[in-house]
Design a protein around this motif. Structure first.
Motif, short mmCIF file in Angstrom:
data_model
loop_
_atom_site.label_atom_id
_atom_site.label_comp_id
_atom_site.label_asym_id
_atom_site.label_seq_id
_atom_site.Cartn_x
_atom_site.Cartn_y
_atom_site.Cartn_z
N THR A 236 0.76 -1.26 -0.05
CA THR A 236 -0.12 -0.11 -0.13
C THR A 236 0.81 1.15 0.19
OG1 THR A 236 -0.15 0.35 2.40
CG2 THR A 236 -1.47 -1.25 1.46
N THR A 237 0.21 2.30 -0.43
CA THR A 237 0.94 3.69 -0.06
C THR A 237 0.55 4.31 1.25
OG1 THR A 237 -1.28 4.82 -0.68
CG2 THR A 237 0.30 4.25 -2.50
N LEU A 238 1.02 5.21 1.57
CA LEU A 238 1.05 5.58 3.09
C LEU A 238 -0.55 5.84 3.52
CD1 LEU A 238 2.12 6.89 5.68
CD2 LEU A 238 1.85 9.33 4.69
N LEU A 239 -1.28 6.56 2.37
CA LEU A 239 -2.65 6.67 2.65
C LEU A 239 -3.56 5.47 2.54
CD1 LEU A 239 -3.38 10.29 1.63
CD2 LEU A 239 -2.88 9.45 3.98
N GLY A 240 -2.84 4.54 1.88
CA GLY A 240 -3.37 3.28 1.75
C GLY A 240 -3.34 2.16 2.67
N VAL A 241 -2.37 2.36 3.86
CA VAL A 241 -2.42 1.84 4.87
C VAL A 241 -3.82 1.44 5.51
CG1 VAL A 241 -1.66 1.72 7.30
CG2 VAL A 241 0.07 2.37 5.64
N SER A 242 -4.11 0.33 5.83
CA SER A 242 -5.47 -0.34 6.27
C SER A 242 -6.32 -0.70 5.11
CB SER A 242 -5.97 0.49 7.46
OG SER A 242 -6.55 1.89 6.92
N ALA A 243 -5.88 -0.40 3.88
CA ALA A 243 -6.86 -1.01 2.65
C ALA A 243 -6.98 -2.27 2.68
CB ALA A 243 -6.29 -0.25 1.47
N PHE A 244 -5.96 -2.91 3.05
CA PHE A 244 -5.60 -4.60 3.04
C PHE A 244 -5.16 -5.11 4.47
CE2 PHE A 244 -3.73 -8.51 1.47
CZ PHE A 244 -4.89 -8.98 0.84
N PRO A 245 -5.75 -6.07 5.08
CA PRO A 245 -5.65 -6.50 6.22
C PRO A 245 -4.07 -6.72 6.32
CG PRO A 245 -7.02 -8.16 5.30
CD PRO A 245 -7.19 -6.66 4.42
N GLN A 246 -3.34 -6.10 7.26
CA GLN A 246 -2.01 -6.48 7.29
C GLN A 246 -1.51 -7.81 7.68
OE1 GLN A 246 -0.35 -2.92 8.97
NE2 GLN A 246 -0.01 -1.96 7.09
N SER A 247 -2.36 -8.36 8.28
CA SER A 247 -1.99 -9.93 8.67
C SER A 247 -2.33 -10.88 7.78
CB SER A 247 -2.47 -10.17 10.31
OG SER A 247 -2.18 -9.43 11.31
N HIS A 248 -2.78 -10.52 6.76
CA HIS A 248 -2.98 -11.30 5.45
C HIS A 248 -1.82 -11.72 5.00
CE1 HIS A 248 -4.55 -12.87 1.71
NE2 HIS A 248 -6.03 -12.73 2.35
N VAL A 249 -1.80 -12.96 4.62
CA VAL A 249 -0.64 -13.73 4.05
C VAL A 249 0.08 -12.84 2.76
CG1 VAL A 249 -1.82 -15.50 2.59
CG2 VAL A 249 0.65 -15.86 3.63
N LEU A 250 -0.95 -12.38 2.19
CA LEU A 250 -0.64 -11.62 0.92
C LEU A 250 -0.38 -10.25 1.31
CD1 LEU A 250 -3.45 -13.07 -1.45
CD2 LEU A 250 -0.76 -13.26 -1.68
N SER A 251 -0.22 -9.45 2.36
CA SER A 251 0.28 -8.28 2.76
C SER A 251 1.51 -8.27 2.88
CB SER A 251 -0.71 -7.69 4.33
OG SER A 251 -0.26 -6.55 4.48
N TYR A 252 2.18 -7.23 2.11
CA TYR A 252 3.62 -6.83 2.28
C TYR A 252 3.70 -5.51 2.59
CZ TYR A 252 4.35 -11.45 0.59
OH TYR A 252 4.35 -12.87 0.50
N GLY A 253 2.71 -4.81 3.37
CA GLY A 253 3.12 -3.55 4.08
C GLY A 253 3.03 -2.22 3.12
N MET A 254 3.57 -1.36 3.73
CA MET A 254 3.55 -0.04 3.18
C MET A 254 4.81 -0.01 2.26
SD MET A 254 3.47 3.63 4.73
CE MET A 254 5.07 3.69 5.65
N GLY A 255 4.69 0.73 0.98
CA GLY A 255 5.76 0.87 0.17
C GLY A 255 6.47 2.27 0.39
N GLY A 256 7.42 2.84 -0.34
CA GLY A 256 7.74 4.21 -0.47
C GLY A 256 8.79 4.61 0.28
N MET A 257 8.95 5.88 0.47
CA MET A 257 10.22 6.35 1.31
C MET A 257 10.53 5.78 2.36
SD MET A 257 11.16 10.56 1.97
CE MET A 257 12.11 10.82 0.50
N HIS A 258 9.54 5.86 3.34
CA HIS A 258 9.65 4.85 4.55
C HIS A 258 9.26 3.55 4.70
CE1 HIS A 258 12.28 7.94 6.40
NE2 HIS A 258 11.42 8.80 5.95
N GLY A 259 8.74 3.01 3.59
CA GLY A 259 8.01 1.80 3.24
C GLY A 259 8.97 0.49 3.82
N MET A 260 8.53 -0.60 3.97
CA MET A 260 9.06 -1.98 4.30
C MET A 260 10.09 -2.18 3.28
SD MET A 260 7.91 -2.52 7.23
CE MET A 260 7.79 -0.81 7.66
#
Lengths: 568, 179
Positions: A236-260
């Motif tokens: 997700t983007t910063l504002l996309g955080v919580s668009a997809f459940p983060q404990s989901h196996v397909l979730s790879y967190g936030m990207g970008g400047m301070h992304g994972m």
């Protein structure tokens, strides 16, 4: 039925289903406020500075399905709204701002508290109006709300001269709008959707990048269905955080400047980027010329002007994200990407999101404990700075649309007034305002509003005595010269008490959890001043001008004792 | 990418401030507007703007999309690549004495321009045509001493029975099929 302008404003607001107005009075709107008092269905929240009214309306709109409404007088009242309006514009938040104006006969004469607010806000509103007669008020308000909430949402400003509020006219609220120049496309083009499905079925290393558009379109379920059907990893983007459940196996967190690290690695190595409701902001893409160099790009967005603005796009789909995802799901072939997902999990292992052991309070640790105590169920509202990034990184968001932050404009001081609006809109939910000592001081006067309105809001200040994000840049790129960043803060606990609320200070890691529990147990607003490690930096970090694959990771200082999640 | 001249045609609602809204979109992207001509269109309460700007195709296309988003802008197309008729109007006041008057009249005649004012010391010439024609005439008149020039911005129309909007639409559809 003959009504005056002020009554028409109130009646129209009721027609639009408005029940809260955030605002501040003044000479040109006294008559309007007098009338609002006669409409008990319209709750009026008196802020302490008009910027707070705009941010509160913004937070309120993000937390509800409604259009946020703020109101200010002419001149300085109107100009004080500007930052808040710009913030809403950058983050596509539906808002209608009302401003008073000098009487029609005085316009253009530099009258007392006259300012050309429609001129000033022209580039930061989706549209704005100067109402010239009471007879066009109802139609204007109807249009303003329609424009604010449809298509790509945004703020609309209505400037009303003082004498229009008293002018009598026949009131009739129009049933529909007549806007020949405004017809947002909501249905994605079927042939484009087919092309997208084909690209997805051919891709070996696809990645979804989900933005705030998912929240706006309420497309969380559709995103999950799509990701699961074709086994697509989701960043997700910063504002996309919580668009997809983060404990989901397909979730790879936030990207970008301070992304994972693993999120950025995924985007960098992908052969297909499926961008949904996001606009390739520079904070997400890093160096544009080396962004996702091997990838074809599918871009789904409701705003045609976003297509191809920053990044070349192979398959553009203009439309409402929810509708497009539904249609895409129908033509999509189920797929597996075992090797690719294994690769991503390996990166997740190599660049984990974790918190080191530390004798002092680490802000990251506070986020983890906030998440533990609230069971990840709270609505998190942040200011802007390091604390914002830590809140995005270390709280685990599994509930849809629970992270509210200023993305595009990066407005320090957004947190407290926005959290106020969120709490007014969602009174039954736990709302935590996570702020920095710098960001908090920009709008802390709104504590008075919170106390007056008896809002049960919890505030966590990451107090490091610095304007931390700028200090971090000075540390990394300006030879550690800390110019204009050290802050001598006030005693925030005493500040809280002075405003009539409770607060405590936390200086030791072992006191973090009890403090959060005490705040939660307290019936009423509560402030926790966390004195955190002063020179802690946010990692990972993509240095300015670098590709997102070239992120810096935290220098290893001490043993890692806490990992954010068990790696699958 | 090189900057080239683009001609955009916009149909806008006849509302206060609409010119400001349109100009603002170019201003914030650092465009210098070469010319802008506004007047009533064949539709009631709809004005037609012809805007000439210099920029790279990507920058102009981004500005065009932002224009299209403006609520008061009903339609906007870039007609640069179309087969168009474009006209400019210019009034040129030239120094004229009994010695030079007939030479100036001859030039005006060649350009099929009209003399709209005569005095003992000057001639005012009105000309319409494409930019090249207007430019060449002014260049020839320069030798006599040009005292004043007033030029209206370019106005343009696509040749043939279709208006600018259907033409652009048809071309886009053709392009899509070609893909």
């Amino acid at each position: 039925m003959k009504l005056n302008g002020a009554q028409i404003v109130c009646e129209s607001l009721l027609q639009e289903g408005v029940n809260v107005i955030f605002g501040f009075p003044g000479g040109k709107v006294i008559g309007l406020y007098d009338t609002i008092a006669k409409y008990p269905a319209l709750q009026f929240v008196l802020v302490r500075h008009e910027q707070g009214a705009a941010h509160a309306a913004d937070g309120y709109a993000r937390a509800t399905d409604k259009v946020g409404v703020c109101m200010a007088t002419s001149g300085p009242g109107a100009t004080n709204l500007v930052t808040g309006i710009a913030n809403a514009y950058m983050d596509s938040v539906p808002m209608v701002a009302f401003t008073g104006q000098v009487p029609r006969a005085d316009i253009g004469k530099d009258a007392f508290q006259e300012i050309d607010i429609t001129g000033i806000t022209l580039p930061i509103t989706k549209h704005n109006y100067l109402v010239r007669e009471a007879s066009s008020l109802a139609e204007t308000i109807k249009e303003a709300f329609y424009i604010a909430k449809t298509g790509r949402p945004g703020p609309v400003l209505i400037d009303i001269p003082q004498d229009v509020f008293v002018e009598q006219t026949e009131f009739h609220y129009p049933a529909r709008v007549n806007l020949p120049g405004y017809k947002p496309t909501t249905e994605g083009h079927p042939s484009q959707i087919k092309k997208a499905a084909k690209l997805i079925s051919e891709a070996e290393r696809p990645v979804v990048v989900a933005g705030r558009g998912i929240h706006i379109a309420k497309a969380h379920e559709e995103l999950k269905n799509l990701a699961e059907a074709a086994q697509l990893p989701v960043v997700t983007t910063l504002l996309g955080v919580s668009a997809f459940p983060q404990s989901h196996v397909l979730s790879y967190g936030m990207g970008g400047m301070h992304g994972m690290g693993y999120a950025n690695k995924a985007v960098d190595a992908a052969d297909l980027v499926i961008a949904i409701g996001m606009r390739f902001d520079d904070r997400f893409t890093g160096k544009v010329s080396s962004f996702a160099p091997h990838a074809k790009v599918i871009h789904i967005d409701i705003d045609p002007a976003e297509i191809g603005k920053n990044i070349r796009v192979d398959v553009p789909i203009v439309g409402d994200v929810k509708k497009v995802l539904k249609a895409l799901q129908k033509v999509l072939e189920p797929k597996q990407h075992v090797a690719w997902l294994n690769q991503l999990d390996e990166w997740r292992h190599t660049y984990p999101c974790e918190v080191r052991e530390c004798a002092s309070v680490l802000p990251q640790y506070v986020m983890c404990e906030l998440c533990n105590v609230t069971k990840g169920d709270a609505l998190i509202v942040t200011g802007v700075g390091q604390h914002q990034m830590w809140a995005a990184q270390h709280y685990i968001y599994n509930k849809a649309d629970t992270f509210i932050s200023s993305g595009g404009l990066g407005t320090m001081g957004f947190g407290l007034p926005a959290a106020m609006g969120v709490k007014v809109g969602r009174p039954d939910e736990t709302v935590w305002c996570i702020d920095g000592d710098g960001s908090f001081q920009m709008t802390l006067h709104e504590l008075a509003t919170i106390v007056q309105e008896k809002l049960n809001l919890k505030i966590a200040i990451m107090n490091n005595g610095y304007l931390g994000m700028v200090r971090q840049w000075q540390d990394l790129f300006f030879g550690k010269r800390y110019v204009a960043t050290p802050l001598t803060g006030p005693d925030f606990v005493k500040i809280a008490e002075a405003y009539g609320m409770n607060g405590i200070r936390v200086t030791r890691p072992e006191d973090v959890r009890p403090a959060i529990e005490r705040a939660m147990a307290h019936d009423g607003p509560f402030l926790v001043d966390f004195i955190v490690e002063p020179e802690e930096n946010v990692y990972p970090m993509v240095p300015p001008g670098a590709s997102i694959a070239e992120f810096l990771v935290a220098p290893k200082k001490e043993a890692l004792t806490w990992s954010r999640r068990s790696t699958p | 990418m090189v900057a080239t001249q683009h001609t955009l045609v916009a149909l806008v609602q006849d509302k206060p401030g609409v010119l400001n809204r349109v100009a603002s979109i170019f201003r914030r992207r650092g465009f210098n507007i070469d010319s802008i001509a506004v007047g009533h269109s064949e539709l009631p309460n709809i004005s037609r703007m012809t805007i000439v700007v210099n920029g790279t195709s990507t920058m102009v296309e981004q500005a065009r999309k932002q224009l299209a988003k403006a609520i008061n802008v009903v339609k906007v197309v870039d007609i640069t690549e179309e087969n168009i008729t474009a006209r400019e109007l210019a009034l040129v006041k030239v120094k004229a004495t009994s010695d030079t008057r007939s030479d100036i009249l001859e030039i005006a005649d060649i350009f099929r321009a009209n003399i709209v004012d005569v005095s003992m010391e000057s001639l005012t010439i009105e000309t319409t045509g494409d930019e090249d024609k207007v430019e060449s005439m002014i260049k020839l008149l320069q030798g006599f001493g040009v005292m004043e020039i007033a030029r209206a911005g370019k106005i343009a129309m696509v040749r043939g029975p279709l208006g600018p909007m259907p033409v652009a639409k048809a071309r886009n559809e053709f392009r899509k099929k070609a893909d």
